[in-house]
Design an enzyme around this catalytic site. Structure first.
Site, PDB file in Angstrom:
ATOM      1  CB  SER A 140      42.061  48.118  13.506  1.00 38.63           C
ATOM      2  OG  SER A 140      42.765  48.777  12.468  1.00 38.63           O
ATOM      3  CE1 TYR A 153      45.958  48.827  16.993  1.00 31.65           C
ATOM      4  CE2 TYR A 153      45.600  48.799  14.623  1.00 31.65           C
ATOM      5  CZ  TYR A 153      45.214  49.202  15.888  1.00 31.65           C
ATOM      6  OH  TYR A 153      44.082  49.961  16.049  1.00 31.65           O
TER       7      TYR A 153
END
Length: 260
Positions: A140, A153
């Site tokens: 990501s 995350y």
């Protein structure tokens, strides 16, 4: 159907929906056979039914190293040597750090970092022994720029990126390439779960424009990615067109991070 990846066997985790499902479709389109895995057994059964002999679906919990080893062993024994592995499985538990629970932190790392380790270790060991192979981790852009409410995350994805680069360094001399693809906002269930507005068009517009209050830049290209945009990057990196690319982290985010 192109023949660019004809004769190659790929393992894809998190294949049941979103980016993982798009990666399966893109690999099949390029002629590969795919072992599609996901925690959602029904989703991978549907993929098998949709693609027939091109896709073999298996339920898999990537947080279980024994299950991962068993699946990779069974795959190579029954279908042949794996040429490609794509780590897509991931979860997002959004929370401010001061409110983040130990359980959410551990669960996030169990899938996003440990899962990548388990699958990459099992496949790299076999690929290195044969002197060929390609591993791609879908990470990501949050791994490269701070995000409010996304500490677990972002940290887990940063761990996955650096792990993949270190693995790539270790196995490069044995013909195995390891890269990562780092998407920005992509139109998936995970993205939509972050939208508080019931109007998806309005929520998407806010993402594209950015939000100064949360220190979030917008998307210069003016659109949210589709899963296929990420899948195309994955297919490029596992193909012979990328034969001299390894240890690379390819951002596919429309310029959202300004490549910070």
């Amino acid at each position: 159907m192109s023949a660019e990846l004809a004769g190659r066997l790929a393992l894809v985790t998190g294949a049941g929906r979103g980016i993982g499902e798009a990666v399966v479709a893109a690999l099949v389109e390029q002629g590969a056979r795919v072992v599609a895995t996901d925690l959602d057994a029904e989703a991978v059964r549907e993929l098998s039914a949709k693609y027939g002999e091109h896709v073999t679906g298996h339920p898999l919990d990537v947080t279980d190293p024994t299950a991962v080893e068993a699946l990779v062993d069974e795959t190579e024994r029954t279908l042949g040597p794996l040429d490609i592995a794509v780590n897509v499985a991931g979860i997002l538990r959004s929370s401010a750090v001061v409110d983040l629970t130990d359980e959410d932190w551990a669960a996030t790392f169990a899938v996003n970092a440990n899962g990548v380790f388990h699958v990459s270790r099992a496949t790299a060991r076999r690929m290195a022994g044969r002197g060929r192979g390609s591993i791609v981790t879908v990470a990501s852009n949050a791994a490269g720029i701070p995000r409010t409410g996304m500490a677990a995350y972002a940290a887990s994805k940063a761990a996955a990126v650096m792990f993949t680069r270190c693995l790539g360094l270790e196995v490069a001399a044995r013909g195995v390439r390891c890269n990562s693809v780092s998407p920005g906002s992509t139109c998936t269930d995970m993205q939509r779960a972050l939208w508080t507005s019931g109007d998806e068009a309005e929520a998407a517009r806010r993402v594209i424009e950015g939000d100064l209050a949360s220190y979030r830049t917008g998307i210069p290209l003016g659109r949210i990615a589709e899963p296929a945009d990420i899948a195309d990057a994955v297919v490029f990196l596992v193909s012979d067109r990328a034969r001299h690319i390894t240890l690379h982290d390819l951002y596919v985010d429309g310029g959202a991070t300004l490549r910070a």
